[in-house]
Design a protein around this motif. Sequence first.
Motif, PDB file in Angstrom:
ATOM      1  N   HIS A  36       0.909  14.548 -15.254  1.00 40.69           N
ATOM      2  CA  HIS A  36      -0.522  14.412 -15.001  1.00 40.69           C
ATOM      3  C   HIS A  36      -0.770  13.683 -13.682  1.00 40.69           C
ATOM      4  N   TRP A  37      -1.949  13.917 -13.149  1.00 43.05           N
ATOM      5  CA  TRP A  37      -2.436  13.144 -12.012  1.00 43.05           C
ATOM      6  C   TRP A  37      -3.357  12.049 -12.530  1.00 43.05           C
ATOM      7  N   PHE A  38      -3.285  10.892 -11.876  1.00 41.58           N
ATOM      8  CA  PHE A  38      -4.058   9.733 -12.306  1.00 41.58           C
ATOM      9  C   PHE A  38      -4.913   9.207 -11.153  1.00 41.58           C
ATOM     10  N   VAL A  39      -6.106   8.713 -11.490  1.00 41.42           N
ATOM     11  CA  VAL A  39      -6.890   7.926 -10.542  1.00 41.42           C
ATOM     12  C   VAL A  39      -6.616   6.468 -10.885  1.00 41.42           C
ATOM     13  N   VAL A  40      -6.236   5.689  -9.861  1.00 40.10           N
ATOM     14  CA  VAL A  40      -5.664   4.358 -10.081  1.00 40.10           C
ATOM     15  C   VAL A  40      -6.390   3.323  -9.227  1.00 40.10           C
ATOM     16  N   HIS A  41      -6.567   2.141  -9.795  1.00 40.26           N
ATOM     17  CA  HIS A  41      -7.058   1.005  -9.000  1.00 40.26           C
ATOM     18  C   HIS A  41      -6.489  -0.280  -9.577  1.00 40.26           C
ATOM     19  N   ARG A  42      -6.557  -1.324  -8.796  1.00 39.28           N
ATOM     20  CA  ARG A  42      -6.081  -2.626  -9.270  1.00 39.28           C
ATOM     21  C   ARG A  42      -6.927  -3.090 -10.447  1.00 39.28           C
ATOM     22  N   GLN A  43      -6.274  -3.772 -11.370  1.00 41.22           N
ATOM     23  CA  GLN A  43      -6.973  -4.243 -12.561  1.00 41.22           C
ATOM     24  C   GLN A  43      -8.068  -5.241 -12.206  1.00 41.22           C
ATOM     25  N   ASP A  44      -7.844  -6.036 -11.162  1.00 41.07           N
ATOM     26  CA  ASP A  44      -8.817  -7.054 -10.782  1.00 41.07           C
ATOM     27  C   ASP A  44      -9.801  -6.560  -9.728  1.00 41.07           C
ATOM     28  N   LYS A  45      -9.783  -5.250  -9.431  1.00 43.02           N
ATOM     29  CA  LYS A  45     -10.636  -4.703  -8.389  1.00 43.02           C
ATOM     30  C   LYS A  45     -12.060  -4.518  -8.906  1.00 43.02           C
ATOM     31  N   ARG A  46     -13.028  -5.034  -8.166  1.00 44.48           N
ATOM     32  CA  ARG A  46     -14.423  -4.816  -8.501  1.00 44.48           C
ATOM     33  C   ARG A  46     -14.887  -3.588  -7.727  1.00 44.48           C
ATOM     34  N   LEU A  47     -14.986  -2.471  -8.416  1.00 42.80           N
ATOM     35  CA  LEU A  47     -15.262  -1.206  -7.739  1.00 42.80           C
ATOM     36  C   LEU A  47     -16.710  -1.141  -7.263  1.00 42.80           C
ATOM     37  N   SER A  48     -16.872  -0.610  -6.054  1.00 49.26           N
ATOM     38  CA  SER A  48     -18.203  -0.413  -5.498  1.00 49.26           C
ATOM     39  C   SER A  48     -18.880   0.773  -6.177  1.00 49.26           C
ATOM     40  N   THR A  49     -20.161   0.964  -5.866  1.00 49.30           N
ATOM     41  CA  THR A  49     -20.882   2.116  -6.394  1.00 49.30           C
ATOM     42  C   THR A  49     -20.199   3.412  -5.980  1.00 49.30           C
ATOM     43  N   ALA A  50     -19.775   3.487  -4.719  1.00 44.10           N
ATOM     44  CA  ALA A  50     -19.122   4.690  -4.217  1.00 44.10           C
ATOM     45  C   ALA A  50     -17.811   4.947  -4.947  1.00 44.10           C
ATOM     46  N   ALA A  51     -17.009   3.891  -5.147  1.00 49.31           N
ATOM     47  CA  ALA A  51     -15.724   4.053  -5.829  1.00 49.31           C
ATOM     48  C   ALA A  51     -15.926   4.462  -7.284  1.00 49.31           C
ATOM     49  N   LEU A  52     -16.894   3.846  -7.954  1.00 51.76           N
ATOM     50  CA  LEU A  52     -17.184   4.218  -9.334  1.00 51.76           C
ATOM     51  C   LEU A  52     -17.640   5.667  -9.425  1.00 51.76           C
ATOM     52  N   ALA A  53     -18.473   6.079  -8.469  1.00 52.51           N
ATOM     53  CA  ALA A  53     -18.971   7.455  -8.468  1.00 52.51           C
ATOM     54  C   ALA A  53     -17.830   8.446  -8.282  1.00 52.51           C
ATOM     55  N   PHE A  54     -16.899   8.134  -7.377  1.00 55.16           N
ATOM     56  CA  PHE A  54     -15.793   9.060  -7.145  1.00 55.16           C
ATOM     57  C   PHE A  54     -14.838   9.088  -8.339  1.00 55.16           C
ATOM     58  N   LYS A  55     -14.607   7.946  -8.938  1.00 54.29           N
ATOM     59  CA  LYS A  55     -13.742   7.898 -10.116  1.00 54.29           C
ATOM     60  C   LYS A  55     -14.330   8.758 -11.233  1.00 54.29           C
ATOM     61  N   GLN A  56     -15.622   8.598 -11.504  1.00 51.87           N
ATOM     62  CA  GLN A  56     -16.264   9.398 -12.544  1.00 51.87           C
ATOM     63  C   GLN A  56     -16.262  10.878 -12.190  1.00 51.87           C
ATOM     64  N   PHE A  57     -16.407  11.172 -10.916  1.00 51.31           N
ATOM     65  CA  PHE A  57     -16.366  12.564 -10.458  1.00 51.31           C
ATOM     66  C   PHE A  57     -15.005  13.184 -10.758  1.00 51.31           C
ATOM     67  N   LEU A  58     -13.918  12.455 -10.455  1.00 52.52           N
ATOM     68  CA  LEU A  58     -12.579  12.976 -10.731  1.00 52.52           C
ATOM     69  C   LEU A  58     -12.368  13.199 -12.224  1.00 52.52           C
ATOM     70  N   LEU A  59     -12.787  12.244 -13.041  1.00 58.03           N
ATOM     71  CA  LEU A  59     -12.590  12.358 -14.476  1.00 58.03           C
ATOM     72  C   LEU A  59     -13.368  13.536 -15.064  1.00 58.03           C
ATOM     73  N   ALA A  60     -14.523  13.846 -14.431  1.00 56.75           N
ATOM     74  CA  ALA A  60     -15.353  14.930 -14.940  1.00 56.75           C
ATOM     75  C   ALA A  60     -14.949  16.290 -14.399  1.00 56.75           C
ATOM     76  N   GLN A  61     -14.508  16.324 -13.125  1.00 55.54           N
ATOM     77  CA  GLN A  61     -14.288  17.607 -12.458  1.00 55.54           C
ATOM     78  C   GLN A  61     -12.829  17.971 -12.251  1.00 55.54           C
ATOM     79  N   GLY A  62     -11.921  17.012 -12.417  1.00 57.94           N
ATOM     80  CA  GLY A  62     -10.519  17.264 -12.108  1.00 57.94           C
ATOM     81  C   GLY A  62      -9.927  18.425 -12.870  1.00 57.94           C
ATOM     82  N   ALA A  63     -10.276  18.540 -14.156  1.00 55.53           N
ATOM     83  CA  ALA A  63      -9.676  19.595 -14.984  1.00 55.53           C
ATOM     84  C   ALA A  63     -10.073  20.996 -14.525  1.00 55.53           C
ATOM     85  N   SER A  64     -11.146  21.100 -13.709  1.00 51.50           N
ATOM     86  CA  SER A  64     -11.599  22.423 -13.268  1.00 51.50           C
ATOM     87  C   SER A  64     -10.773  22.969 -12.115  1.00 51.50           C
TER      88      SER A  64
END
Length: 300
Positions: A269-297
């Motif tokens: 599998h492919w994974f989207v990864v970030h540091r556990q202590d990372k406070r993700l910005s709005t842009a990073a959160l948006a891209f992470k959610q985008f990958l989780l929603a669209q990656g399987a397509s």
Amino acid sequence: MLHLTLRQLQVFEAVARNLSFSKAARELHLSQPAVSMQVKLLEESVGLPLFEQLGKKIFMTEAGREMFHYSKSIAEQLHEAEAVFTQMKGLDKGELRIAVASTANYFATQLLAHFCQAHPDIVVHLDVANRAELLAQMEQNSLDLAVMGQPPEGHDLVAESFMENPLVVIAPPTHPLQGQTQIPASKLAGETMIAREAGSGTRSASERYFQQHHIKPRTGLVMNTNEAIKQAVQAGMGLAVVSLHTVALELQTQRLITLDIVDFPIRRHWFVVHRQDKRLSTAALAFKQFLLAQGASVQP
């Protein structure tokens, strides 16, 4: 207490990264004397030399290396603060720093293009790196997100799977095993395999397969890029285990084929990864959610 300014740290970081006053001056659009003056003021504040010159080259002193570490950390904190303030304003803009494994680059740009169309005000910085470089960047906290295969344990990372990464055995179209089905794994024992560099996720997965099937193929070449591996296989120099995502064009144009080896494809599998202590910005959160929603397509 150290009396230093952010400007001094910015100038120092540029000099340390380039190991050149002139390159730092060009990067910051300053004169070289202005750069030298900022570094001198910083050295006076610290009370230790930060650089030493040997011949025509400059090197960081021990104090310089320590200052470089802290200057990068401070820059990261400021970048995170900026992202948080942007998020508080509710603005769909900002910067996104992503690194992808070299194998993932074959589909990551496709996903990124769709994301950028939906979020045109987000500036994306994309780096393509091997597995070891990705982990180093995560350790240095210089990324928002990374796209890679299964990350190792013990690195304090958050990893979420967003799409499959099937590994296949590729061969030139004229290979004797072409067209055969359910080829025993033992057939690979007599083949020369072209491998990725040590530490590669693809190499680790293929080595586990060989161990499980008690075979030892000959390693003819070790290469650190998928493009080089594909060229070598096309030239008849051996077989290779690669991600199916990397050979879509070559399979379509029949420059390469996949062999129907028992227990292939290897399902990863492919994974989207970030540091556990990372406070993700709005842009990073948006891209992470985008990958989780669209990656399987995304299809290989």
